[in-house]
Design an enzyme around this catalytic site. Structure first.
Site, PDB file in Angstrom:
ATOM      1  N   GLY A 151      23.349  46.178  41.367  1.00  0.00           N
ATOM      2  CA  GLY A 151      23.172  45.846  42.777  1.00  0.00           C
ATOM      3  C   GLY A 151      23.666  44.448  43.093  1.00  0.00           C
ATOM      4  N   GLY A 167      23.319  41.138  43.290  1.00  0.00           N
ATOM      5  CA  GLY A 167      22.388  40.138  42.785  1.00  0.00           C
ATOM      6  C   GLY A 167      22.653  38.746  43.296  1.00  0.00           C
ATOM      7  NE  ARG A 168      28.015  36.595  41.410  1.00  0.00           N
ATOM      8  CZ  ARG A 168      29.013  35.921  40.861  1.00  0.00           C
ATOM      9  NH1 ARG A 168      28.975  34.615  40.810  1.00  0.00           N
ATOM     10  NH2 ARG A 168      30.056  36.548  40.368  1.00  0.00           N
ATOM     11  CG  ASP A 178      21.156  30.813  40.149  1.00  0.00           C
ATOM     12  OD1 ASP A 178      22.057  31.641  40.390  1.00  0.00           O
ATOM     13  OD2 ASP A 178      21.388  29.684  39.680  1.00  0.00           O
ATOM     14  NE  ARG A 190      33.787  40.853  47.612  1.00  0.00           N
ATOM     15  CZ  ARG A 190      33.165  41.027  46.449  1.00  0.00           C
ATOM     16  NH1 ARG A 190      33.725  40.581  45.330  1.00  0.00           N
ATOM     17  NH2 ARG A 190      31.995  41.618  46.383  1.00  0.00           N
ATOM     18  NE  ARG A 246      29.807  46.486  44.210  1.00  0.00           N
ATOM     19  CZ  ARG A 246      30.177  45.284  43.781  1.00  0.00           C
ATOM     20  NH1 ARG A 246      30.720  45.145  42.588  1.00  0.00           N
ATOM     21  NH2 ARG A 246      29.986  44.218  44.525  1.00  0.00           N
ATOM     22  CG  ASP A 255      29.310  46.740  37.677  1.00  0.00           C
ATOM     23  OD1 ASP A 255      29.585  47.130  36.523  1.00  0.00           O
ATOM     24  OD2 ASP A 255      29.147  45.541  37.967  1.00  0.00           O
ATOM     25  CG  ASP A 283      32.888  42.206  42.003  1.00  0.00           C
ATOM     26  OD1 ASP A 283      32.884  41.539  43.044  1.00  0.00           O
ATOM     27  OD2 ASP A 283      31.933  42.907  41.661  1.00  0.00           O
TER      28      ASP A 283
END
Length: 487
Positions: free
Chosen positions: A90, A92-93, A125, A176, A183, A252, A262
């Site tokens: 997922g 995450g950032r 984080d 972006r 995905r 992913d 990515d």
């Protein structure tokens, strides 16, 4: 052209509901400042370039403000990472802020990368660092200029917010753009969690929004998978033709639309090496340059497995079998163009393979060779390029066969042939050492280097006076930079 407050949103993915994402607000970074913006990417949203100079631009692109109609959310997905299934990944950032509709009726996702902690951050984080944000920005826009399907990068904003990786760095955000952020891993998540109703709903969404032409087919989901296979084959063919190494081809990181997606430890080949591994974390060499084709096929099979509740297995296999021939056709066509050939001829594939074997043996600079081949009449260019090879007898034999192949290609004005070659053979490519120089300057607060490099790469085929240093051979230290997944 529009101003920032005139963007029109139509958040189609958000309307799918909470099964597919979690609503999350971005966490602002401190003292945001614009590092670099892409006027070409802004044009996709009908934004005037001057909008990047407004204070609101950096605020919107760093989480301090939101567009009124934005609906920030973190998407849920899973995926195979280095061949092993990870059940939940997922965003995450990153956050999907919403979907903007431009004047041509195109939808563009606005995805803010580095926006802070989400439910999918796991041990992270949720932040991105300046170096990785600059690298993705440069690669996105460089590949787009080369004609390689890719997500786009609107801008990078820097901050004083500290983040901790191998060393203390500063946080940054990248905005972006993409027609979709779906995905392969999205479909894997709902397949492996046995949420097959949600899987169908997601596939219906993909059909309606991104593959409407497949609706007209007798088996729409099967037609969609076949299209994904064909688009992926075309993109991987261009990666291989231009010597681009992705570095982390997990499922992913595979776009349903066949886009380059990515950017992490990527690289363009300097000296040609089919076994090159650009990711320092890839100990087994799973994602080496020469493995990108079989790995793409493997990833497509993983997507096919996830679609088995919707599509007959035999149909999936038939579509998957198209990958390699489609890839080979696209690859060989671009390599012919790079060699200045107009027509297809028997033996062309062997001619290309022989050349690459000679380049491998001699460590010949990959993209400089093709550019040099079109700088002068063929025989003269070959004489000058000969010094770069180790097996001189082998190269002489290849050169003779290549000149004979040009002759069989048909009557053509030499200057026109070379002009055609210059439209597909870049003078400037994004080498790792150039990106590293731009990052080092940016980390000291000097953004002029990254902006100049971006401007040069936006016109990769055109000689640009005063920018000759960007076309030079890389220094030895520049060929051995280690890039890892940490960001």
């Amino acid at each position: 052209m529009k101003t920032l407050d005139q963007l029109e949103f139509d958040n189609r993915f958000a309307r799918l509901g909470d099964t597919f994402s979690t609503r999350v607000q971005p966490q602002p970074i401190e003292q945001p400042r614009l590092v670099v913006a892409s006027a070409a990417a802004m044009a996709l949203l009908d934004l005037a370039p001057a909008e990047a100079q407004r204070p609101e631009f950096a605020e919107l692109c760093s989480g301090h403000k939101l567009w009124q109609d934005a609906e920030p959310l973190a998407m849920v997905y899973s995926g195979h990472q280095f061949g092993q299934y990870n059940p939940q990944l997922g965003d995450g950032r990153g956050l999907l802020l919403g979907e903007v509709v431009n004047g041509a009726g195109e939808h563009w996702d606005l995805h803010l990368k580095g926006a802070g902690y989400t439910p999918y951050s796991r041990m992270g984080d949720g932040r991105a660092v300046l170096r990785s944000s600059i690298r993705e920005f440069l690669a996105s826009e460089a590949l787009a200029a080369l004609g390689i399907p890719t997500t786009r990068a609107l801008c990078v904003t820097a901050s004083t917010t500290p983040v901790y990786r191998e060393r203390t760095e500063t946080a940054a955000m990248l905005l972006r753009l993409s027609p979709s952020h779906l995905r392969f891993g999205h479909f894997e998540f709902f397949y492996y969690t046995r949420q097959h109703d949600a899987l169908r709903q997601l596939a219906e969404h993909a059909l309606d929004c991104h593959f409407p032409e497949c609706r007209e087919q007798e088996q729409p989901f099967a037609a969609m998978f076949r299209t994904v296979v064909e688009r992926t084959a075309a993109t991987i063919a261009l990666w291989q033709a231009y010597g681009f190494c992705h570095g982390v081809m997990n499922t992913d990181n595979m776009s349903l639309l066949g886009l380059t997606f990515d950017y992490g430890p990527y690289a363009f080949l300097d000296d040609f090496d089919a076994r090159h591994v650009c990711n320092h974390s890839d100990d087994s060499g799973r994602y080496s340059f020469e493995n990108q084709v079989p790995i793409a096929h493997w990833n497509l099979s993983a997507l096919g497995q996830a679609l088995t509740p919707l599509v007959a297995v035999e149909s999936l296999r038939e579509s998957l079998a198209l990958f390699l021939p489609r890839y080979q056709a696209h690859y060989l066509e671009r390599m012919r163009q790079r060699l200045g050939l107009r027509t297809a001829g028997e033996g062309d594939e062997v001619l290309v393979q022989r050349l690459l074997a000679l380049m491998q043996q001699g460590g010949v600079d990959y993209n400089r060779f093709f550019r040099g081949l079109g700088e002068q009449p063929a025989a003269q260019s070959l004489r000058q390029l000969r010094a770069d090879f180790v097996d001189l007898a082998g190269f002489d034999g290849w050169s003779a066969d290549f000149l004979a192949r040009i002759a069989r290609d048909g009557a053509d004005d030499e200057e026109l042939r070379r002009a055609r070659m210059h439209t597909v053979n870049p003078l400037y490519v994004l080498r790792n050492y150039l990106a590293q120089q731009a990052i080092a300057a940016a980390e000291q607060g000097d953004y002029s280097v990254v902006r100049e490099l971006h401007a040069v790469l936006a016109r990769p085929f055109d000689p640009q006076p005063g920018m000759e240093r960007y076309a030079e051979r890389p220094p030895e230290w520049g060929k051995h930079l280690e890039i890892s997944c940490s960001s």
